[in-house]
Design a protein around this motif. Structure first.
Motif, PDB file in Angstrom:
ATOM      1  N   MET A  11       0.837  -1.170   0.000  1.00  0.00           N
ATOM      2  CA  MET A  11       0.000   0.000   0.000  1.00  0.00           C
ATOM      3  C   MET A  11       0.890   1.244   0.000  1.00  0.00           C
ATOM      4  O   MET A  11       1.862   1.317   0.732  1.00  0.00           O
ATOM      5  N   VAL A  12       0.540   2.187  -0.822  1.00  0.00           N
ATOM      6  CA  VAL A  12       1.281   3.435  -0.937  1.00  0.00           C
ATOM      7  C   VAL A  12       0.533   4.507  -0.160  1.00  0.00           C
ATOM      8  O   VAL A  12      -0.683   4.667  -0.311  1.00  0.00           O
ATOM      9  N   SER A  13       1.272   5.241   0.655  1.00  0.00           N
ATOM     10  CA  SER A  13       0.623   6.308   1.424  1.00  0.00           C
ATOM     11  C   SER A  13       0.286   7.468   0.496  1.00  0.00           C
ATOM     12  O   SER A  13       0.838   7.601  -0.601  1.00  0.00           O
ATOM     13  N   LEU A  14      -0.628   8.292   0.939  1.00  0.00           N
ATOM     14  CA  LEU A  14      -1.048   9.450   0.146  1.00  0.00           C
ATOM     15  C   LEU A  14       0.138  10.380  -0.100  1.00  0.00           C
ATOM     16  O   LEU A  14       0.316  10.921  -1.198  1.00  0.00           O
ATOM     17  N   LYS A  15       0.965  10.551   0.915  1.00  0.00           N
ATOM     18  CA  LYS A  15       2.143  11.416   0.795  1.00  0.00           C
ATOM     19  C   LYS A  15       3.097  10.884  -0.282  1.00  0.00           C
ATOM     20  O   LYS A  15       3.592  11.641  -1.114  1.00  0.00           O
ATOM     21  N   ASP A  16       3.341   9.566  -0.276  1.00  0.00           N
ATOM     22  CA  ASP A  16       4.229   8.963  -1.282  1.00  0.00           C
ATOM     23  C   ASP A  16       3.637   9.054  -2.685  1.00  0.00           C
ATOM     24  O   ASP A  16       4.346   9.307  -3.656  1.00  0.00           O
ATOM     25  N   ALA A  17       2.328   8.859  -2.786  1.00  0.00           N
ATOM     26  CA  ALA A  17       1.661   8.942  -4.084  1.00  0.00           C
ATOM     27  C   ALA A  17       1.769  10.346  -4.650  1.00  0.00           C
ATOM     28  O   ALA A  17       2.027  10.520  -5.852  1.00  0.00           O
ATOM     29  N   ARG A  18       1.587  11.338  -3.804  1.00  0.00           N
ATOM     30  CA  ARG A  18       1.711  12.731  -4.260  1.00  0.00           C
ATOM     31  C   ARG A  18       3.141  13.035  -4.693  1.00  0.00           C
ATOM     32  O   ARG A  18       3.363  13.735  -5.694  1.00  0.00           O
ATOM     33  N   ALA A  19       4.116  12.514  -3.962  1.00  0.00           N
ATOM     34  CA  ALA A  19       5.521  12.736  -4.320  1.00  0.00           C
ATOM     35  C   ALA A  19       5.838  12.096  -5.670  1.00  0.00           C
ATOM     36  O   ALA A  19       6.525  12.694  -6.503  1.00  0.00           O
ATOM     37  N   LYS A  20       5.330  10.884  -5.894  1.00  0.00           N
ATOM     38  CA  LYS A  20       5.557  10.208  -7.183  1.00  0.00           C
ATOM     39  C   LYS A  20       4.872  10.958  -8.325  1.00  0.00           C
ATOM     40  O   LYS A  20       5.417  11.053  -9.425  1.00  0.00           O
ATOM     41  N   LEU A  21       3.679  11.471  -8.070  1.00  0.00           N
ATOM     42  CA  LEU A  21       2.965  12.248  -9.087  1.00  0.00           C
ATOM     43  C   LEU A  21       3.734  13.509  -9.434  1.00  0.00           C
ATOM     44  O   LEU A  21       3.893  13.840 -10.616  1.00  0.00           O
ATOM     45  N   LEU A  22       4.248  14.196  -8.420  1.00  0.00           N
ATOM     46  CA  LEU A  22       5.025  15.412  -8.655  1.00  0.00           C
ATOM     47  C   LEU A  22       6.304  15.085  -9.439  1.00  0.00           C
ATOM     48  O   LEU A  22       6.667  15.821 -10.365  1.00  0.00           O
ATOM     49  N   GLU A  23       6.940  13.975  -9.094  1.00  0.00           N
ATOM     50  CA  GLU A  23       8.135  13.556  -9.818  1.00  0.00           C
ATOM     51  C   GLU A  23       7.820  13.246 -11.280  1.00  0.00           C
ATOM     52  O   GLU A  23       8.551  13.636 -12.191  1.00  0.00           O
ATOM     53  N   ALA A  24       6.717  12.562 -11.514  1.00  0.00           N
ATOM     54  CA  ALA A  24       6.311  12.228 -12.880  1.00  0.00           C
ATOM     55  C   ALA A  24       6.005  13.487 -13.675  1.00  0.00           C
ATOM     56  O   ALA A  24       6.408  13.609 -14.838  1.00  0.00           O
ATOM     57  N   LYS A  25       5.305  14.434 -13.072  1.00  0.00           N
ATOM     58  CA  LYS A  25       4.998  15.693 -13.767  1.00  0.00           C
ATOM     59  C   LYS A  25       6.270  16.457 -14.104  1.00  0.00           C
ATOM     60  O   LYS A  25       6.401  17.015 -15.194  1.00  0.00           O
ATOM     61  N   THR A  26       7.211  16.472 -13.159  1.00  0.00           N
ATOM     62  CA  THR A  26       8.483  17.165 -13.383  1.00  0.00           C
ATOM     63  C   THR A  26       9.250  16.509 -14.529  1.00  0.00           C
ATOM     64  O   THR A  26       9.815  17.197 -15.381  1.00  0.00           O
ATOM     65  N   ASN A  27       9.260  15.175 -14.559  1.00  0.00           N
ATOM     66  CA  ASN A  27       9.949  14.464 -15.636  1.00  0.00           C
ATOM     67  C   ASN A  27       9.312  14.754 -16.987  1.00  0.00           C
ATOM     68  O   ASN A  27      10.018  14.965 -17.981  1.00  0.00           O
ATOM     69  N   ILE A  28       7.989  14.767 -17.043  1.00  0.00           N
ATOM     70  CA  ILE A  28       7.295  15.039 -18.297  1.00  0.00           C
ATOM     71  C   ILE A  28       7.598  16.456 -18.773  1.00  0.00           C
ATOM     72  O   ILE A  28       7.849  16.682 -19.959  1.00  0.00           O
ATOM     73  N   GLN A  29       7.608  17.406 -17.849  1.00  0.00           N
ATOM     74  CA  GLN A  29       7.925  18.791 -18.217  1.00  0.00           C
ATOM     75  C   GLN A  29       9.370  18.928 -18.689  1.00  0.00           C
ATOM     76  O   GLN A  29       9.678  19.796 -19.494  1.00  0.00           O
ATOM     77  N   SER A  30      10.244  18.060 -18.192  1.00  0.00           N
ATOM     78  CA  SER A  30      11.650  18.083 -18.601  1.00  0.00           C
ATOM     79  C   SER A  30      11.878  17.352 -19.911  1.00  0.00           C
ATOM     80  O   SER A  30      12.995  17.293 -20.403  1.00  0.00           O
ATOM     81  N   GLY A  31      10.816  16.731 -20.443  1.00  0.00           N
ATOM     82  CA  GLY A  31      10.931  16.030 -21.703  1.00  0.00           C
ATOM     83  C   GLY A  31      11.290  14.555 -21.565  1.00  0.00           C
ATOM     84  O   GLY A  31      11.674  13.912 -22.532  1.00  0.00           O
TER      85      GLY A  31
END
Length: 89
Positions: free
Chosen positions: A1-21
């Motif tokens: 199970m992934v905590s809400l905090k970890d899920a948000r961190a992974k989402l932010l990381e994914a968004k940052t990666n997508i913005q970086s190309g």
């Protein structure tokens, strides 16, 4: 199970990666490929390859002792480790 905090961190990381190309699918594939390369370069794979190259020039009794020692004394502890991680004491 992934905590809400970890899920948000992974989402932010994914968004940052997508913005970086960085394409997440390509990145995931690259990580899997690196893991596969590490496993093909494990101690056991390299030791067995070395043994196959050497056994033609050695006596059969000696080669059986070498393989027995590898299988009983080294493979249980080192077989899955990448060869690059193993260093002298």
């Amino acid at each position: 199970m992934v905590s809400l905090k970890d899920a948000r961190a992974k989402l932010l990381e994914a968004k940052t990666n997508i913005q970086s190309g960085i394409n997440p699918a390509i990145q995931k594939r690259a990580v899997k490929e690196a893991e596969r390369a590490d496993s093909s370069n494990s101690f056991e794979v390299v030791a067995r390859e070395w043994f196959e190259n050497k056994k033609a020039s050695l006596k059969e009794s000696y080669t059986s002792r070498i393989m027995d020692r590898l299988e009983l004394e080294l493979f249980p502890f080192l077989s899955a480790r990448p060869i690059g991680e193993i260093t002298a004491l």
